[in-house]
Design a protein around this motif. Structure first.
Motif, mmCIF file in Angstrom:
data_model
loop_
_atom_site.group_PDB
_atom_site.id
_atom_site.type_symbol
_atom_site.label_atom_id
_atom_site.label_comp_id
_atom_site.label_asym_id
_atom_site.label_seq_id
_atom_site.Cartn_x
_atom_site.Cartn_y
_atom_site.Cartn_z
ATOM 1 N N UNK A 204 -18.036 -14.180 1.082
ATOM 2 C CA UNK A 204 -18.057 -14.513 -0.347
ATOM 3 C C UNK A 204 -17.381 -15.860 -0.578
ATOM 4 N N UNK A 205 -16.258 -16.083 0.091
ATOM 5 C CA UNK A 205 -15.556 -17.355 -0.083
ATOM 6 C C UNK A 205 -16.396 -18.537 0.390
ATOM 7 N N UNK A 206 -17.168 -18.312 1.452
ATOM 8 C CA UNK A 206 -17.950 -19.413 2.035
ATOM 9 C C UNK A 206 -19.228 -19.705 1.258
ATOM 10 N N UNK A 207 -19.667 -18.754 0.425
ATOM 11 C CA UNK A 207 -20.947 -18.915 -0.275
ATOM 12 C C UNK A 207 -20.890 -20.073 -1.269
ATOM 13 N N UNK A 208 -21.904 -20.922 -1.198
ATOM 14 C CA UNK A 208 -21.992 -22.045 -2.133
ATOM 15 C C UNK A 208 -22.979 -21.764 -3.269
ATOM 16 N N UNK A 209 -23.864 -20.782 -3.026
ATOM 17 C CA UNK A 209 -24.858 -20.428 -4.041
ATOM 18 C C UNK A 209 -24.962 -18.895 -4.137
ATOM 19 N N UNK A 210 -23.855 -18.228 -4.539
ATOM 20 C CA UNK A 210 -23.893 -16.761 -4.625
ATOM 21 C C UNK A 210 -24.609 -16.295 -5.892
ATOM 22 N N UNK A 211 -25.161 -15.089 -5.836
ATOM 23 C CA UNK A 211 -25.814 -14.454 -6.990
ATOM 24 C C UNK A 211 -25.353 -13.000 -7.052
ATOM 25 N N UNK A 212 -25.057 -12.527 -8.260
ATOM 26 C CA UNK A 212 -24.790 -11.111 -8.488
ATOM 27 C C UNK A 212 -26.021 -10.475 -9.134
ATOM 28 N N UNK A 213 -26.346 -9.262 -8.709
ATOM 29 C CA UNK A 213 -27.457 -8.519 -9.317
ATOM 30 C C UNK A 213 -26.932 -7.126 -9.605
ATOM 31 N N UNK A 214 -26.846 -6.761 -10.892
ATOM 32 C CA UNK A 214 -26.168 -5.527 -11.266
ATOM 33 C C UNK A 214 -27.119 -4.553 -11.962
ATOM 34 N N UNK A 215 -26.794 -3.258 -11.821
ATOM 35 C CA UNK A 215 -27.623 -2.220 -12.429
ATOM 36 C C UNK A 215 -26.787 -1.164 -13.108
ATOM 37 N N UNK A 216 -27.385 0.001 -13.313
ATOM 38 C CA UNK A 216 -26.732 1.059 -14.078
ATOM 39 C C UNK A 216 -25.481 1.594 -13.387
ATOM 40 N N UNK A 217 -25.410 1.461 -12.059
ATOM 41 C CA UNK A 217 -24.226 1.929 -11.350
ATOM 42 C C UNK A 217 -22.978 1.174 -11.758
ATOM 43 N N UNK A 218 -23.142 -0.115 -12.063
ATOM 44 C CA UNK A 218 -22.005 -0.905 -12.527
ATOM 45 C C UNK A 218 -21.575 -0.460 -13.920
ATOM 46 N N UNK A 219 -22.571 -0.112 -14.771
ATOM 47 C CA UNK A 219 -22.264 0.396 -16.108
ATOM 48 C C UNK A 219 -21.553 1.734 -16.002
ATOM 49 N N UNK A 220 -22.074 2.624 -15.155
ATOM 50 C CA UNK A 220 -21.517 3.973 -15.030
ATOM 51 C C UNK A 220 -20.075 3.954 -14.559
ATOM 52 N N UNK A 221 -19.700 2.967 -13.773
ATOM 53 C CA UNK A 221 -18.331 2.907 -13.263
ATOM 54 C C UNK A 221 -17.392 2.140 -14.191
ATOM 55 N N UNK A 222 -17.921 1.683 -15.343
ATOM 56 C CA UNK A 222 -17.117 0.915 -16.317
ATOM 57 C C UNK A 222 -16.546 -0.350 -15.686
ATOM 58 N N UNK A 223 -17.409 -1.053 -14.967
ATOM 59 C CA UNK A 223 -16.961 -2.224 -14.202
ATOM 60 C C UNK A 223 -17.252 -3.550 -14.898
ATOM 61 N N UNK A 224 -17.520 -3.528 -16.199
ATOM 62 C CA UNK A 224 -17.928 -4.758 -16.897
ATOM 63 C C UNK A 224 -16.877 -5.860 -16.778
ATOM 64 N N UNK A 225 -15.642 -5.534 -17.004
ATOM 65 C CA UNK A 225 -14.572 -6.535 -16.940
ATOM 66 C C UNK A 225 -14.461 -7.124 -15.548
ATOM 67 N N UNK A 226 -14.559 -6.263 -14.534
ATOM 68 C CA UNK A 226 -14.411 -6.724 -13.148
ATOM 69 C C UNK A 226 -15.604 -7.578 -12.721
#
Length: 559
Positions: A204-226
């Protein structure tokens, strides 16, 4: 039950006791001769409010909408046989959405199970039908096991990957006298995610062009802030599935949103050097039938071990709760912030703007509808979308969602479930505005639930887009075959129909009219239907052609 045993403790009482222990405050359903003991136990206890739907299908959708909006257990009660079958399609929707729903249904008397002798409401094999529609289904076989039986079902519904659980209770068991049992409630435990390896942190530290792709699992875990903090820390754009909308405010410069299949976003993914996917299924409609290419380096975060490599291969997988895992990542990554991403962030903002402007250019008069909804709807309003052209094209992409659990759509693709789902959402968050986008074809499936909304005095706002048929299918047929069949519908006078059920209702013939009436509807705090006459408003600048790849799927080919 005779007077002498009214004070006895029965199976139905144990069911209600377990629901109350689990914090259940409302149940949705239809009373029947095969669930009356449960309803009577609820009445005697007095802790739980009963919402009476107009059909089992709608009742399940209400429990689903409640669960998705609150993150709590949604509970629905149906009859056995036909009643359970009526709810099966909506249970499939809840399963697709990963909604924690407990479905309580009856069964014929235990001595008649599997006998096929015509006992009222009897089904040939209800248990298999329910298992096929749910995360799991359980049949009570011994009345004195009711405590662990119900507790296990509740825990299964709430344990990730969440989903609907059906419990079937033969009618003679519901009134069976049992010994009151102080069955100890299990604590929900998900296990600690594995320690984050340094190799993953280095990637992750080395990535120059990272992308996040999120779905309902992120919502279900209440991870919006993180998730938002991680995106900002590493400078990563955030693509969301429909179910992942709201994990990051959609006016955030790093939020790409639900545009994964758009060419500009596909290029961004193709040129990325790292994908971090969080709680996402990579559904076919959202990946152009899995033709969207992803980077070779792919870190998958999911609590469901069966999700790993299901649709896209990953180079690293972390099994566990998304919120806990991203928290651990942040702890490691804060030790060395990345300041090399200014140019990339500027590129991300350009892509974000390009996809939105590209879509806006196709809308014609409906562009003003988008602006009106973004300007008028409160930030915490809940937007529910049934399957309809306006929802598919722009409602799920251009109407900004600011907070998690405020965006609900038909995950399984079934039409007509929006109205009861919106009613359930309203019960979950009574102080918020709830707005439903629906089409005339789908709306008729559960139109009777308008009476439920009025009876419960819910200030639901329905935006009914009337194009005289099944618009999504009409567009797909035209694109695939150049002709259409069985998609044109003769609609009722929706304004008169809505008024007869107690709604305030009016017809909308222009974008200006929509802006004015939407504002009035939100302020009125009354059940309101705005019937948008799409013929009067006019066509979109570019006709809808269906989801990416839909037309080619219907072309003749050798298999």
């Amino acid at each position: 039950m005779n007077k002498d045993v009214e004070t006895e403790f029965i199976v139905a009482d144990a069911i209600v006791e377990e629901l109350v222990k689990s914090g259940v405050e409302v149940v949705f359903g239809i009373v029947s001769i095969h669930n009356m003991p449960i309803y009577d136990a609820i009445k005697r206890d007095g802790s739980i409010y009963c919402v009476t739907a107009r059909g089992e299908s709608g009742a399940v959708n209400m429990a689903d909408g409640y669960a998705r909006t609150t993150g709590k257990l949604g509970v629905v009660i149906t009859s056995t046989g036909t009643g359970a079958g009526n709810g099966a399609g909506s249970l499939v929707e809840a399963w697709n959405a990963g909604a924690p729903v407990l479905h309580l249904t009856g069964e014929v008397s235990s001595s008649y199970l599997g006998m096929e002798n015509g006992y009222i409401h009897q089904c040939k094999d209800q248990h298999s039908m329910m298992k096929g529609a749910c995360k799991n289904a359980h049949l009570l076989k011994k009345p004195n096991q009711i405590y662990p039986f119900i507790r296990q079902a509740i825990n299964q519904a709430l344990t990730p990957p969440q989903g609907p659980i059906t419990v079937e209770i033969p009618i003679n068991y519901q009134s069976a006298i049992i010994t009151k049992n102080n069955y100890m409630e299990n604590t929900r435990t998900f296990g600690n995610p594995q320690d984050i390896s340094l190799s993953i942190v280095k990637k992750i530290r080395a990535a120059k062009r990272p992308v996040l792709w999120t779905g309902s699992g992120a919502i279900a875990s209440d991870a919006a802030e993180q998730v938002t903090e991680l995106a900002e820390l590493i400078g990563a754009p955030v693509i969301t599935s429909q179910a992942g909308k709201g994990i990051i405010p959609e006016d955030h410069p790093l939020c790409i949103g639900h545009f994964a299949s758009y060419p500009e976003v596909q290029r961004l993914l193709k040129e990325a050097d790292l994908l971090i996917s969080i709680g996402i299924r990579f559904r076919s409609n959202e990946t152009a039938s899995w033709k969207v290419e992803i980077p070779k380096e792919h870190i998958s975060i999911d609590i469901d071990q069966n999700a790993i490599n299901r649709n896209y291969e990953c180079t690293h997988s972390i099994i566990g709760d998304a919120k806990d895992i991203v928290d651990q990542l942040l702890t490691h990554l804060h030790q060395e912030s990345n300041e090399k991403l200014h140019e990339y962030r500027h590129e991300v903002e350009n892509v974000r703007n390009q996809v939105r402007q590209s879509l806006r250019s196709t809308l014609g008069p409906y562009e003003q509808f988008v602006d009106a909804m973004n300007d008028i709807l409160p930030d915490n309003a809940i937007l529910v979308r049934d399957v309809t052209v306006p929802a598919n094209v722009w409602g799920s992409r251009l109407v900004d969602i600011s907070k998690p659990r405020t965006s609900i759509h038909a995950s399984g693709g079934g039409i007509g479930q929006g109205l009861p789902t919106a009613i359930g959402a309203h019960f979950g968050e009574k102080n918020r505005s709830v707005v439903l986008m629906a089409g005339d074809g789908g709306f008729m499936v559960n139109v009777g639930e308008m009476s439920t909304a009025v009876q419960e005095n819910l200030p639901l706002v329905v935006l009914l887009f009337d194009d005289g048929g099944y618009g999504v299918l009409r567009s797909i047929q035209n694109n695939a075959y150049g002709r259409q069949v069985a998609v044109d519908l003769n609609s009722p006078d929706f304004v008169s129909l809505a008024r007869s059920m107690g709604f305030t209702a009016m017809k909308i013939r222009s974008a200006n009219d929509f802006t004015l009436k939407l504002s009035e509807s939100i302020k009125s705090k009354k059940p309101t239907l705005l019937m948008i006459d799409m013929q009067a408003v006019g066509p979109m600048a570019k006709p809808f052609e269906g989801p990416p790849g839909a037309a080619e799927a219907f072309q003749p080919k050798k298999i």
